[in-house]
Design an enzyme around this catalytic site. Structure first.
Site, PDB file in Angstrom:
ATOM      1  N   VAL A   1       0.806  -1.222   0.000  1.00 50.12           N
ATOM      2  CA  VAL A   1       0.000   0.000   0.000  1.00 50.12           C
ATOM      3  C   VAL A   1       0.840   1.272   0.000  1.00 50.12           C
ATOM      4  CG1 VAL A   1      -1.969  -1.096   1.137  1.00 50.12           C
ATOM      5  CG2 VAL A   1      -0.195  -0.015   2.533  1.00 50.12           C
ATOM      6  N   TYR A   2       2.146   1.165   0.218  1.00 55.56           N
ATOM      7  CA  TYR A   2       2.967   2.373   0.257  1.00 55.56           C
ATOM      8  C   TYR A   2       3.088   2.953  -1.150  1.00 55.56           C
ATOM      9  CZ  TYR A   2       4.484   0.905   4.958  1.00 55.56           C
ATOM     10  OH  TYR A   2       4.532   0.526   6.274  1.00 55.56           O
ATOM     11  N   GLN A   3       2.468   4.109  -1.326  1.00 51.02           N
ATOM     12  CA  GLN A   3       2.483   4.838  -2.597  1.00 51.02           C
ATOM     13  C   GLN A   3       2.082   3.934  -3.773  1.00 51.02           C
ATOM     14  OE1 GLN A   3       2.372   7.500  -0.671  1.00 51.02           O
ATOM     15  NE2 GLN A   3       3.313   8.671  -2.329  1.00 51.02           N
TER      16      GLN A   3
ATOM     17  N   GLY B   1       2.253   0.835  -4.324  1.00 47.95           N
ATOM     18  CA  GLY B   1       3.178  -0.201  -4.742  1.00 47.95           C
ATOM     19  C   GLY B   1       4.521   0.301  -5.234  1.00 47.95           C
TER      20      GLY B   1
ATOM     21  N   LYS C   1       4.060  -6.304   3.477  1.00 49.02           N
ATOM     22  CA  LYS C   1       2.800  -6.530   4.173  1.00 49.02           C
ATOM     23  C   LYS C   1       1.642  -6.675   3.192  1.00 49.02           C
ATOM     24  CE  LYS C   1       4.501  -3.105   7.457  1.00 49.02           C
ATOM     25  NZ  LYS C   1       5.292  -2.355   6.462  1.00 49.02           N
TER      26      LYS C   1
END
Length: 327
Positions: A60-62, A64, A88
């Site tokens: 979910v960080y940016q 992918g 995660k």
């Protein structure tokens, strides 16, 4: 750099884990303050030079792009077996639920090959047993070396691991919760439970979004624009300032940065804090903290002003769902 075994796993990790939420395309995703791929590569390369071998990212960080930047940098700079890579997966989406994608299939769809696969937050819409079986499938397939969990209550971690133990499944070897000098609620139940079970503690927000590394009045792009961190810390800013001022005082006494003081305290409590880095000096300060030893009197001095805080962020949402108020 110093190293430690990650709980009951066979993974040897650096005492500092490089948090990669600050890497990624700033034009996409939740955060506007992240750094691009070239800066990411410079920071990761420096971290490797300093002995950091533990990297934490998430799908979910940016959208992918953090995973992509980190993966390409590590591929170019180091042998795959020389680093411990954690990522995660999130709970099932409503669309997945609607079309009948199971928890096990959801986990499989996210997975490639990682050393530590982390359940990002408790999925209240999917049976715990299904999640544990799906994670165990990843371990059995050889795509996952160990499993961890983030953003949960101690009772949830205990329930999941005891189910796994009773059924011969892989157990969580680490917990990534919200823990730092101005957010110490994990000390109530989570830390004692993990100590009793030899579960590694790898907390996020180790520097409270930069608040524990800056003198009052100092600012940064993240401090100005990170609305999520503001929602977690602004309400308690006055009481937290007393602790932050003591961090600054001890930093002056030792002739080191506030980062080193804050992380030295945290390192006395946990296995490996997840420390975000958006500048070279961030990772350099984090690495130096491993060699700084605070006295018991100094640790007590930092801890004394703390008063109980309300749960914030994901854990506040989890608390509402736990009580039946699904958000």
């Amino acid at each position: 750099m110093k190293y430690a075994k990650l709980g009951n796993s066979d993974l040897n990790v650096s005492r500092i884990c490089m948090g990669c939420m600050g890497f990624g395309n700033a034009a996409t995703g939740q955060h506007s303050w992240t750094v691009g791929e070239e800066e990411t590569r410079v920071i990761i390369k420096r971290g490797l030079e300093l002995g950091i071998n533990f990297f934490d990212t998430a799908i979910v960080y940016q959208n992918g792009t953090s995973e992509q930047y980190v993966g390409r940098a590590l591929r170019d700079f180091v042998k795959r077996d020389d680093v411990v890579l954690a990522t995660k997966f999130t709970p099932r989406t409503q669309e997945e639920i609607d079309v009948g994608i199971s928890g096990q299939k959801h986990i499989e769809n996210y997975l490639n090959h990682v050393d530590l696969y982390i359940y990002h937050m408790w999925d209240y819409h999917t049976p715990m047993e299904e999640i544990m079986e799906g994670l165990n499938n990843g371990v059995k397939s050889g795509k996952v070396r160990a499993i961890g969990i983030s953003n949960c209550f101690a009772w949830q971690l205990a329930k999941a691991n005891y189910f796994a133990r009773a059924n011969g499944l892989a157990e969580f070897v680490s917990i990534q919760g919200h823990y730092n000098l101005i957010a110490r609620e994990e000390e109530r139940e989570m830390l004692p439970f993990c100590a009793s079970e030899n579960i590694a503690v790898t907390p996020y927000s180790a520097l409270a979004g930069g608040r524990l590394s800056k003198h009052c009045g100092e600012t940064s792009k993240r401090l100005q624009e990170d609305s999520y961190a503001k929602s977690k810390y602004d309400a308690t800013a006055d009481q937290d300032k007393i602790i932050i001022d003591r961090v600054a005082e001890l930093a002056d006494k030792h002739g080191v940065s506030m980062t080193e003081i804050s992380l030295a305290w945290l390192l006395s409590k946990v296995t490996a804090p997840v420390v975000g880095a958006a500048k070279l000096f961030h990772v350099e300060g984090a690495a130096k903290s491993v060699d700084l030893e605070l006295t018991e009197e100094e640790k007590t001095y930092l801890e004394e002003p703390y008063i109980p805080h309300r749960l914030v962020g994901v854990m506040a949402q989890n608390g509402k769902q736990k009580s039946g108020n699904v958000v």
